[in-house]
Design an enzyme around this catalytic site. Structure first.
Site, PDB file in Angstrom:
ATOM      1  CB  THR A  27      -0.964   0.050   1.210  1.00 37.50           C
ATOM      2  OG1 THR A  27      -0.200  -0.134   2.397  1.00 37.50           O
ATOM      3  CG2 THR A  27      -2.031  -1.026   1.118  1.00 37.50           C
ATOM      4  CG  PHE A  34      -8.135  -7.445  -2.178  1.00 34.12           C
ATOM      5  CD1 PHE A  34      -7.850  -6.570  -3.203  1.00 34.12           C
ATOM      6  CD2 PHE A  34      -8.099  -8.804  -2.441  1.00 34.12           C
ATOM      7  CE1 PHE A  34      -7.523  -7.022  -4.478  1.00 34.12           C
ATOM      8  CE2 PHE A  34      -7.769  -9.282  -3.705  1.00 34.12           C
ATOM      9  CZ  PHE A  34      -7.481  -8.378  -4.718  1.00 34.12           C
ATOM     10  CG  ASP A 103       2.974  -6.120  -5.774  1.00 40.12           C
ATOM     11  OD1 ASP A 103       3.988  -6.825  -5.635  1.00 40.12           O
ATOM     12  OD2 ASP A 103       2.390  -5.589  -4.812  1.00 40.12           O
ATOM     13  CG  HIS A 118      -2.781 -15.551  -4.286  1.00 41.65           C
ATOM     14  ND1 HIS A 118      -3.276 -14.711  -3.328  1.00 41.65           N
ATOM     15  CD2 HIS A 118      -3.015 -16.815  -3.818  1.00 41.65           C
ATOM     16  CE1 HIS A 118      -3.786 -15.411  -2.313  1.00 41.65           C
ATOM     17  NE2 HIS A 118      -3.621 -16.688  -2.589  1.00 41.65           N
ATOM     18  CB  CYS A 126      -2.951 -19.023 -23.675  1.00 40.81           C
ATOM     19  SG  CYS A 126      -4.150 -19.972 -24.641  1.00 40.81           S
ATOM     20  CB  CYS A 149      -4.126 -21.447 -29.645  1.00 42.85           C
ATOM     21  SG  CYS A 149      -4.681 -20.851 -28.038  1.00 42.85           S
ATOM     22  CB  SER A 188      -6.847  -9.255   6.291  1.00 41.97           C
ATOM     23  OG  SER A 188      -7.068 -10.059   5.142  1.00 41.97           O
ATOM     24  CG  ASN A 212      -2.018  -6.602   9.080  1.00 48.50           C
ATOM     25  OD1 ASN A 212      -1.586  -6.467   7.931  1.00 48.50           O
ATOM     26  ND2 ASN A 212      -3.304  -6.689   9.339  1.00 48.50           N
TER      27      ASN A 212
HETATM   28  P1  NAD Z   1      -6.041  -7.766   2.587  1.00 54.53           P
HETATM   29  O1  NAD Z   1      -6.487  -6.535   1.854  1.00 54.53           O
HETATM   30  O2  NAD Z   1      -7.071  -8.752   2.981  1.00 54.53           O
HETATM   31  O3  NAD Z   1      -5.296  -7.295   3.917  1.00 54.53           O
HETATM   32  C1  NAD Z   1      -4.297  -6.318   3.910  1.00 54.53           C
HETATM   33  C2  NAD Z   1      -3.925  -6.010   5.347  1.00 54.53           C
HETATM   34  O4  NAD Z   1      -2.795  -5.153   5.314  1.00 54.53           O
HETATM   35  C3  NAD Z   1      -5.030  -5.296   6.135  1.00 54.53           C
HETATM   36  O5  NAD Z   1      -5.293  -6.017   7.315  1.00 54.53           O
HETATM   37  C4  NAD Z   1      -4.420  -3.912   6.437  1.00 54.53           C
HETATM   38  O6  NAD Z   1      -4.713  -3.472   7.740  1.00 54.53           O
HETATM   39  C5  NAD Z   1      -2.948  -4.165   6.311  1.00 54.53           C
HETATM   40  N1  NAD Z   1      -2.188  -2.995   5.849  1.00 54.53           N
HETATM   41  C6  NAD Z   1      -2.519  -2.111   4.882  1.00 54.53           C
HETATM   42  N2  NAD Z   1      -1.523  -1.222   4.699  1.00 54.53           N
HETATM   43  C7  NAD Z   1      -0.540  -1.577   5.579  1.00 54.53           C
HETATM   44  C8  NAD Z   1       0.732  -1.051   5.866  1.00 54.53           C
HETATM   45  N3  NAD Z   1       1.222   0.028   5.239  1.00 54.53           N
HETATM   46  N4  NAD Z   1       1.495  -1.664   6.820  1.00 54.53           N
HETATM   47  C9  NAD Z   1       1.025  -2.752   7.490  1.00 54.53           C
HETATM   48  N5  NAD Z   1      -0.196  -3.285   7.254  1.00 54.53           N
HETATM   49  C10 NAD Z   1      -0.955  -2.701   6.312  1.00 54.53           C
HETATM   50  O7  NAD Z   1      -4.902  -8.434   1.722  1.00 54.53           O
HETATM   51  P2  NAD Z   1      -4.253  -9.912   1.787  1.00 54.53           P
HETATM   52  O8  NAD Z   1      -4.261 -10.440   3.163  1.00 54.53           O
HETATM   53  O9  NAD Z   1      -3.028  -9.856   0.965  1.00 54.53           O
HETATM   54  O10 NAD Z   1      -5.264 -10.862   1.010  1.00 54.53           O
HETATM   55  C11 NAD Z   1      -6.001 -10.639  -0.056  1.00 54.53           C
HETATM   56  C12 NAD Z   1      -5.575 -10.808  -1.470  1.00 54.53           C
HETATM   57  O11 NAD Z   1      -5.108  -9.554  -1.873  1.00 54.53           O
HETATM   58  C13 NAD Z   1      -4.496 -11.714  -1.919  1.00 54.53           C
HETATM   59  O12 NAD Z   1      -5.086 -12.729  -2.644  1.00 54.53           O
HETATM   60  C14 NAD Z   1      -3.646 -10.862  -2.925  1.00 54.53           C
HETATM   61  O13 NAD Z   1      -3.439 -11.574  -4.112  1.00 54.53           O
HETATM   62  C15 NAD Z   1      -4.523  -9.713  -3.174  1.00 54.53           C
HETATM   63  N6  NAD Z   1      -4.015  -8.372  -3.495  1.00 54.53           N
HETATM   64  C16 NAD Z   1      -2.728  -8.170  -3.902  1.00 54.53           C
HETATM   65  C17 NAD Z   1      -2.308  -6.859  -4.184  1.00 54.53           C
HETATM   66  C18 NAD Z   1      -0.903  -6.672  -4.661  1.00 54.53           C
HETATM   67  O14 NAD Z   1      -0.348  -7.559  -5.302  1.00 54.53           O
HETATM   68  N7  NAD Z   1      -0.296  -5.530  -4.325  1.00 54.53           N
HETATM   69  C19 NAD Z   1      -3.167  -5.769  -4.010  1.00 54.53           C
HETATM   70  C20 NAD Z   1      -4.488  -6.028  -3.580  1.00 54.53           C
HETATM   71  C21 NAD Z   1      -4.892  -7.337  -3.314  1.00 54.53           C
END
Ligand code: NAD
Length: 247
Positions: A27, A34, A103, A118, A126, A149, A188, A212
């Site tokens: 982030t 998400f 990412d 993931h 494909c 294809c 999360s 977190n």
């Molecule tokens: P999630 O959104 O469920 O949880 C993210 C957690 O990170 C939250 O609990 C939040 O409080 C915490 N958070 C946010 N910013 C933070 C920071 N700066 N420092 C510490 N904690 C922070 O995401 P998840 O658990 O990864 O699971 C969900 C799915 O999200 C996965 O399947 C993944 O593929 C996908 N996803 C990936 C990306 C990416 O690749 N950047 C982006 C969005 C979602």
């Protein structure tokens, strides 16, 4: 920062540390997660957009969502958390990253041992002939297709309704069962089956640390929980753990 001394102590004591990352580690690179209040799922039904069903039946809606995510990715750079984790790996203090992220920012930060649970948004796949392309191909047409294809392409990510890549999952299980410190960063712990890995590590005698912003269901079992932004946490950690390397 509360918990940093304890966390750096755990890193120092550990002979084998595995780090499990989620959307929260990215982030601070400008990529929304998400489930936070500003996350991608606010006002959106995930199953309606990021599912294999949506790719098959509602491709226009599906690709509009994924093209937005792809454009976001183009400007994103690794942040302090990704960069310092790569330096901790180089210093022998992190054995592997198990990431739910798609990412590619850990690799861009120079991290070598990254297990992508993931898949990757940097590639297109494909399903018919198993060919992979750089993801820019997904931006070329409204409904992108395989150059070999002609069948529809999908982002090379695990969608709702799809299984995790078996090789990555097996490796992640092996890492989780054999580490002595399992560190969760920015997840999360709500997405299954990836969220079984920290519990597996605990069952096999590992310590658990969680960085977190929000609470997770495993906080009560963690040796330390640090509820601060991951970038700031890793800057502090690098002062404690990497000061000799940077002096
Ligand atoms: P999630 O959104 O469920 O949880 C993210 C957690 O990170 C939250 O609990 C939040 O409080 C915490 N958070 C946010 N910013 C933070 C920071 N700066 N420092 C510490 N904690 C922070 O995401 P998840 O658990 O990864 O699971 C969900 C799915 O999200 C996965 O399947 C993944 O593929 C996908 N996803 C990936 C990306 C990416 O690749 N950047 C982006 C969005 C979602």
């Amino acid at each position: 920062m509360e918990g940093i001394a304890k966390l750096s102590g755990l890193f120092r004591e550990s002979r084998s540390t595995v780090v499990f990352t989620g959307a929260g580690v990215s982030t601070e690179s400008g990529l929304p997660d998400f489930r936070s209040r500003t996350g991608l799922w606010q006002g959106v039904d995930p199953m309606a957009l990021a599912s294999i069903e949506a790719w098959r039946r509602r491709p226009n809606e599906f690709f509009t969502f994924y093209r937005q995510r792809l454009s976001g990715l183009q400007g994103a750079r690794p942040n302090h958390a990704h960069l310092i984790l790569a330096r901790l790996e180089a210093a022998g203090m992190v054995r592997a990253i198990l990431t739910q992220n798609i990412d590619g920012l850990h690799q861009e930060a120079g991290h070598r041992s990254v297990i992508e649970l993931h898949g990757s948004l940097r590639q297109a796949l494909c399903l018919a002939c198993d060919r992979r392309y750089a993801s820019e191909i997904l931006l070329e047409n409204d409904l992108p297709s395989c150059k070999a294809c002609g069948k529809p392409l999908k982002p090379d990510v695990v969608l709702f309704g799809e299984a995790l890549p078996a090789a990555a999952w097996d490796l992640a299980v092996r890492e989780s069962c054999s580490c002595d410190l399992f560190v969760v960063v920015g997840s999360s712990l709500a997405v299954s089956p990836a969220n079984h890995l920290p519990a597996l590590a605990l069952e096999h005698g590992s310590k658990l640390a969680i960085v977190n912003l929000e609470r997770t269901h495993l906080d009560p079992q963690a040796s330390v929980v640090v509820s601060s932004p991951a970038g700031e946490v890793f800057i502090e950690l690098s002062r404690e753990l990497l000061s000799e390397a940077t002096a």
